[in-house]
Design a protein around this motif. Structure first.
Motif, PDB file in Angstrom:
ATOM      1  N   GLY A 114       0.820  -1.210   0.000  1.00  0.00           N
ATOM      2  CA  GLY A 114       0.000   0.000   0.000  1.00  0.00           C
ATOM      3  C   GLY A 114       0.856   1.263   0.000  1.00  0.00           C
ATOM      4  O   GLY A 114       0.565   2.221  -0.723  1.00  0.00           O
ATOM      5  N   MET A 115       1.930   1.266   0.790  1.00  0.00           N
ATOM      6  CA  MET A 115       2.828   2.426   0.812  1.00  0.00           C
ATOM      7  C   MET A 115       3.526   2.602  -0.531  1.00  0.00           C
ATOM      8  O   MET A 115       3.704   3.727  -1.003  1.00  0.00           O
ATOM      9  N   MET A 116       3.900   1.488  -1.159  1.00  0.00           N
ATOM     10  CA  MET A 116       4.550   1.568  -2.467  1.00  0.00           C
ATOM     11  C   MET A 116       3.597   2.111  -3.533  1.00  0.00           C
ATOM     12  O   MET A 116       4.036   2.794  -4.458  1.00  0.00           O
ATOM     13  N   LEU A 117       2.319   1.815  -3.388  1.00  0.00           N
ATOM     14  CA  LEU A 117       1.320   2.277  -4.362  1.00  0.00           C
ATOM     15  C   LEU A 117       0.697   3.619  -3.982  1.00  0.00           C
ATOM     16  O   LEU A 117      -0.177   4.113  -4.679  1.00  0.00           O
ATOM     17  N   GLY A 118       1.133   4.197  -2.872  1.00  0.00           N
ATOM     18  CA  GLY A 118       0.647   5.513  -2.468  1.00  0.00           C
ATOM     19  C   GLY A 118      -0.707   5.511  -1.786  1.00  0.00           C
ATOM     20  O   GLY A 118      -1.411   6.518  -1.814  1.00  0.00           O
ATOM     21  N   ASP A 119      -1.086   4.390  -1.160  1.00  0.00           N
ATOM     22  CA  ASP A 119      -2.359   4.320  -0.436  1.00  0.00           C
ATOM     23  C   ASP A 119      -2.236   5.143   0.854  1.00  0.00           C
ATOM     24  O   ASP A 119      -1.400   4.830   1.706  1.00  0.00           O
ATOM     25  N   PRO A 120      -3.054   6.192   1.031  1.00  0.00           N
ATOM     26  CA  PRO A 120      -2.925   7.032   2.222  1.00  0.00           C
ATOM     27  C   PRO A 120      -3.295   6.320   3.520  1.00  0.00           C
ATOM     28  O   PRO A 120      -2.926   6.754   4.601  1.00  0.00           O
ATOM     29  N   ARG A 121      -4.013   5.181   3.412  1.00  0.00           N
ATOM     30  CA  ARG A 121      -4.393   4.431   4.618  1.00  0.00           C
ATOM     31  C   ARG A 121      -3.289   3.512   5.109  1.00  0.00           C
ATOM     32  O   ARG A 121      -3.432   2.881   6.147  1.00  0.00           O
ATOM     33  N   SER A 122      -2.203   3.399   4.369  1.00  0.00           N
ATOM     34  CA  SER A 122      -1.093   2.526   4.752  1.00  0.00           C
ATOM     35  C   SER A 122       0.024   3.359   5.361  1.00  0.00           C
ATOM     36  O   SER A 122       0.619   4.197   4.692  1.00  0.00           O
ATOM     37  N   SER A 123       0.292   3.100   6.625  1.00  0.00           N
ATOM     38  CA  SER A 123       1.387   3.791   7.310  1.00  0.00           C
ATOM     39  C   SER A 123       1.918   2.883   8.410  1.00  0.00           C
ATOM     40  O   SER A 123       1.224   1.965   8.856  1.00  0.00           O
TER      41      SER A 123
END
Length: 198
Positions: free
Chosen positions: A129-138
């Protein structure tokens, strides 16, 4: 007749598909609606993939993981990039399948595999998710989710793993081999003195 007939490859594929369909239906209709603390639910699809990998090995785990993950990516209420669950479940199925040989020897293997799979699944899903720019992934969200996700998956694992063992017939085969009613061919040859290569 001491040994039950082995299931054909087509029969095994049918059983694997049925297990995954049931897991997906239960995930969407039951598990996702449970009012559990932390708004996190047990991942029944992941548990089914881990159980199938432990029963049948890495190849089945990888294929089952990819198929189940792709279905989980498409089935509503999917709200993420298609392919994330397919990648995560495929990797987890392949790795957990490496422990298939230990299933009959170690009773803790399913629980350890489930705990490792839940941990790896949550982290890998967040990383993709972070690699794909998902704002919910941190990392903050992951550190909050991981303990509860692992706990819920480990609590649910005995039911899912037992059901998969029962459906695939692995439970009966392992019980017979522990009772001494079924002797592997290599061990039989060694006991009878025919394994000397004469």
């Amino acid at each position: 007749m001491l040994n039950a007939p082995e299931t054909s490859p087509a029969g095994r594929n049918l059983v694997t598909g049925a297990v995954l369909v049931v897991a997906l239906i239960l995930q969407v209709s039951v598990a996702n609606r449970l009012p559990l603390p932390g708004q996190i639910t047990p991942d029944l699809v992941l548990l089914a993939v881990v159980a199938l990998a432990l029963v049948s090995g890495s190849l089945t785990g990888m294929v089952a993981g990819f198929a189940a993950g792709l279905a989980a990516d498409i089935i509503p209420p999917a709200d993420h990039t298609i392919g994330r669950y397919a990648l995560v479940y495929c990797l987890i199925g392949a790795v957990c399948g490496l422990a298939a040989a230990e299933m009959d020897r170690q009773t803790l293997v399913p629980f350890l595999a489930v705990a490792a799979g839940a941990l790896a699944g949550t982290v890998l899903y967040a990383v993709t998710g972070m690699m794909l720019g998902d704002p919910r992934s941190s990392w903050g969200l992951v550190s909050r989710m991981v303990p509860l996700q692992v706990l819920y998956d480990v609590i649910a694992s005995p039911f899912v793993v037992w059901a998969v063992l029962k459906v695939t017939g692995r439970h009966e085969r392992s019980e017979r081999s522990r009772d001494g009613l079924s002797v592997p061919p290599a061990r039989y040859r060694a006991m009878s003195g025919r394994g000397s290569g004469l």
